[in-house]
Design an enzyme around this catalytic site. Structure first.
Site, PDB file in Angstrom:
ATOM      1  N   GLU A   1     -21.881 -41.805  19.460  1.00  0.00           N
ATOM      2  CA  GLU A   1     -22.317 -43.156  19.841  1.00  0.00           C
ATOM      3  C   GLU A   1     -22.091 -43.442  21.321  1.00  0.00           C
ATOM      4  OE1 GLU A   1     -20.789 -42.704  16.860  1.00  0.00           O
ATOM      5  OE2 GLU A   1     -22.350 -43.358  15.484  1.00  0.00           O
TER       6      GLU A   1
ATOM      7  N   HIS B   1     -19.011 -50.717   6.904  1.00  0.00           N
ATOM      8  CA  HIS B   1     -20.467 -50.535   7.008  1.00  0.00           C
ATOM      9  C   HIS B   1     -21.217 -51.796   6.609  1.00  0.00           C
ATOM     10  CE1 HIS B   1     -19.175 -46.347   7.095  1.00  0.00           C
ATOM     11  NE2 HIS B   1     -20.392 -45.983   7.478  1.00  0.00           N
TER      12      HIS B   1
END
Lengths: 326, 343
Positions: free
Chosen positions: A60, A129
């Site tokens: 990321e 999540h």
């Protein structure tokens, strides 16, 4: 006019901008050949090829850093962070690099990029999540923050974000991907920093964002049908820039304010809006503003538990009804 | 320069070699500019005229100079908070650099950035990054743009040995390798990660080079105190990048003569270490090199004097410069020039 899903609107919005501008490139994890884990980018790799649509490793920091370097030097990258929770592992770029480079260099550096990310709960994925983290980004000077609630807004605001000269964090709600909506043919371009009054009303203003918008609309219909309470529902759409004029205008008309926020309560986006309204329109208010939020806890996975903590249509109805009847 | 004695030796073996006199004088000049400007920054700090923090490259000049001279117009520099040297090595005026350190209106960013954030895009200096590792992926992105557009520029990313232990280093190396990006990663191994010997906190002897194989790159360790060595390695890496053959990772062994930052007297160094490294001081090494290649003392002294004069003038200009106007406080948060986050 066609009816398409929020998911398909993402791909259409990206395709519209990539077709228009060869400087737009798109990359992220599983976004190209697989079409995205949420299938929101299906067909882009086939349409635009491997130079412009790229699969990345699970990196990321590299994804966002590379987007910034490309943006600084002339491209208009769209980068995907698969789940918005992962912003935490690349927060340096969101918090320190994108938003501060222009200021620190006294205007030398530009950073026109879009970070798309899957935000929000409803998929029973648990605490890492499922979060709504738009407030993490709202607090940083130099960023723009957008969270659409409908397919047409996805296309129009995504196009506006790509064409915007500043870094834009674009929150797509995972639980809206399957939702359908009418979308006009041809190019769609919206304006950042504009809220939308989705349902006019005279008794109370309900501000909502993303998944909370359909819930607020459903609540408004119930409140009207069952209690004859006529709510105005405003889709905030853009947290930065914030369309305070539309919000203050609505409160000036209804004299009551409710926010419906999926982010946990502390420092949620509604807190800032309530403080603005209280500072600038206190005497327009007939009662204290009320924030309807997810409680200040990590999100549980089990459906029965997750459903309890997110603001629901029922909770909105009850909160508004009790507040107006008190 | 063409009248200096060096040319008289042209043709002699090992004298007018691949580098040549003109480039050698540029390499020397660049190192002296960095040395004088950094020493001046330190002196001004002692006079309380340099504000905030500062991280000097005294002793490490050969790396910035070697790469800087090898870089072409259009090549891009990405530096760290220890970035004065790399900024100057692209031709940024000393006055602009010192002005920023002194937080005056004549500084590169008019005082909005400070010592750790020097940038001058007109010179290809794309910023100095103070969060360790952040700029390695950013350099990858600039290189991705070059590759995508078919531009021939190379992105050069400088960082210290401490950076090799942060995740962004590894993410960027992998990214650059899989996409064969035209980026050159330059590790300045000065043996210390801030106050701690890098060897105490790193699993391998050479923190950058010993990791290169993990990304399919050759292991490169060079003498970072010899500007000729640095320049040659830079040329190789740039040729590779421009040919589309991907990134390089170069570990340059060096030593900082001062502490980590202005707050650090560097008492953690073993006795005699600094003195041993000063024997390999890059300026000293290079003066001997120039002599070896027949370049006269007069030419060297002329450069020294010119640079000293230039730094003196820059210092005076900075002292005379006003503080930044408070008008700039709210400018350039957003691209429209302002800071409005609401209507």
């Amino acid at each position: 006019m066609a009816e398409i899903t929020y998911r398909d609107a993402v791909a259409r919005g990206i395709a519209q901008e990539m077709a228009r501008d060869p400087d737009v490139i798109f990359f992220g994890e599983d976004v190209a050949k697989a079409g995205g884990v949420f299938k929101a980018t299906v067909g882009l790799y086939e349409q635009f090829g491997p130079r412009r649509v790229r699969d990345t490793p699970i990196s990321e920091q590299a994804i966002l850093g590379a987007a910034m370097g490309a943006a600084m030097t002339g491209l208009k990258p769209i980068a995907e962070i698969m789940f918005s929770d992962f912003i935490a592992v690349c927060f340096d770029y969101i918090a320190n690099e994108f938003p501060k480079s222009r200021y620190m260099t006294n205007g030398q550096t530009k950073c026109p990029l879009v970070v798309r990310t899957g935000n929000g709960a409803g998929s029973r994925f648990g605490a890492q999540h499922s979060q709504s983290v738009e407030n993490w980004c709202m607090m940083i000077p130099g960023l723009k923050v957008v969270a659409p609630s409908s397919p047409v807004d996805v296309i129009g605001l995504l196009a506006a974000a790509v064409r915007d000269p500043d870094p834009v964090i674009f929150f797509e709600h995972k639980s809206l991907y399957a939702v359908k909506g009418e979308v006009p043919d041809g190019e769609i371009l919206d304006t950042l920093g504009t809220a939308k009054v989705l349902r006019p009303g005279k008794d109370a203003t309900i501000l909502a964002l993303a998944l909370m918008v359909p819930r607020a609309l459903a609540a408004a219909e119930q409140l009207k049908a069952q209690y004859n309470i006529d709510c105005e529902v405003v889709d905030v759409r853009s947290l930065v820039p914030l369309d305070t004029q539309t919000i203050l205008g609505s409160v000036g008309k209804t004299h009551r304010l409710f926010t419906v926020e999926e982010n946990p309560r502390l420092c949620g986006w509604g807190a800032e809006i309530v403080s603005i309204v209280v500072e600038e329109a206190f005497y327009d208010l007939d009662a204290p503003p009320v924030r309807i939020t997810t409680p200040h806890i990590p999100l549980p996975a089990a459906d029965i538990l997750e459903d309890m903590v997110l603001p629901t249509t029922e909770r909105i109805v009850e909160t508004v009804r009790k507040s107006l009847n008190s | 320069m063409s009248n200096s004695p060096g040319l008289a030796l042209a043709g002699q073996p090992g004298v007018n070699d691949d580098i040549g006199e003109e480039t050698r004088l540029k390499l020397y000049h660049s190192q002296v500019v960095i040395r004088e400007a950094e020493q001046r920054a330190f002196d001004l700090f002692l006079q309380n005229l340099v504000k905030g923090t500062s991280h000097l490259s005294l002793g490490q000049e050969a790396i910035a100079a070697g790469f800087g001279v090898a870089m072409q117009k259009g090549d891009l520099t990405f530096a760290t908070y220890r970035g004065h040297a790399h900024t100057l090595a692209r031709g940024v005026p000393v006055e602009k650099m010192l002005g920023e350190l002194m937080q005056r209106d004549n500084g590169l960013m008019r005082g909005k950035g400070g010592s750790m954030h020097l940038a001058s895009e007109e010179h290809g200096v794309m910023g100095s990054y103070a969060i360790i590792g952040a700029h390695l992926p950013i350099a990858c992105g600039a290189a991705l743009r070059a590759q995508y557009r078919g531009d021939k520029d190379v992105s050069v990313c400088f960082f210290g040995d401490g950076t090799t232990n942060i995740g962004a280093f590894h993410e960027a190396l992998n990214f650059a390798a899989i996409w064969k990006l035209p980026v050159v990663f330059v590790c300045e191994n000065n043996l210390y990660m801030e106050y701690t010997p890098i060897s105490e906190v790193t699993a391998v002897e050479h923190p950058a080079a010993d990791r290169a194989s993990a990304y399919g790159l050759p292991r490169i360790v060079i003498d970072g105190n010899d500007a000729d060595v640095v320049y040659r390695e830079a040329q190789k890496a740039f040729a590779k990048a421009r040919a589309g053959d991907g990134p390089s990772l170069i570990e340059c062994m060096t030593y900082r003569h001062s502490g980590h930052s202005r707050a650090d007297p560097a008492k953690y160094r073993p006795e005699g270490e600094l003195e041993r490294w000063k024997e390999k001081d890059p300026i000293k090494v290079y003066r001997a090199r120039l002599k070896q290649f027949g370049i006269s003392d007069e030419a060297v002294k002329k450069i020294d004097a010119e640079v000293r004069k230039m730094v003196d003038e820059a210092t005076e200009a900075c002292k005379a410069a006003p503080e930044p106007s408070t008008d700039i406080l709210f400018t350039d948060v957003y691209a429209d020039g302002g800071w409005a986050w609401r209507n």
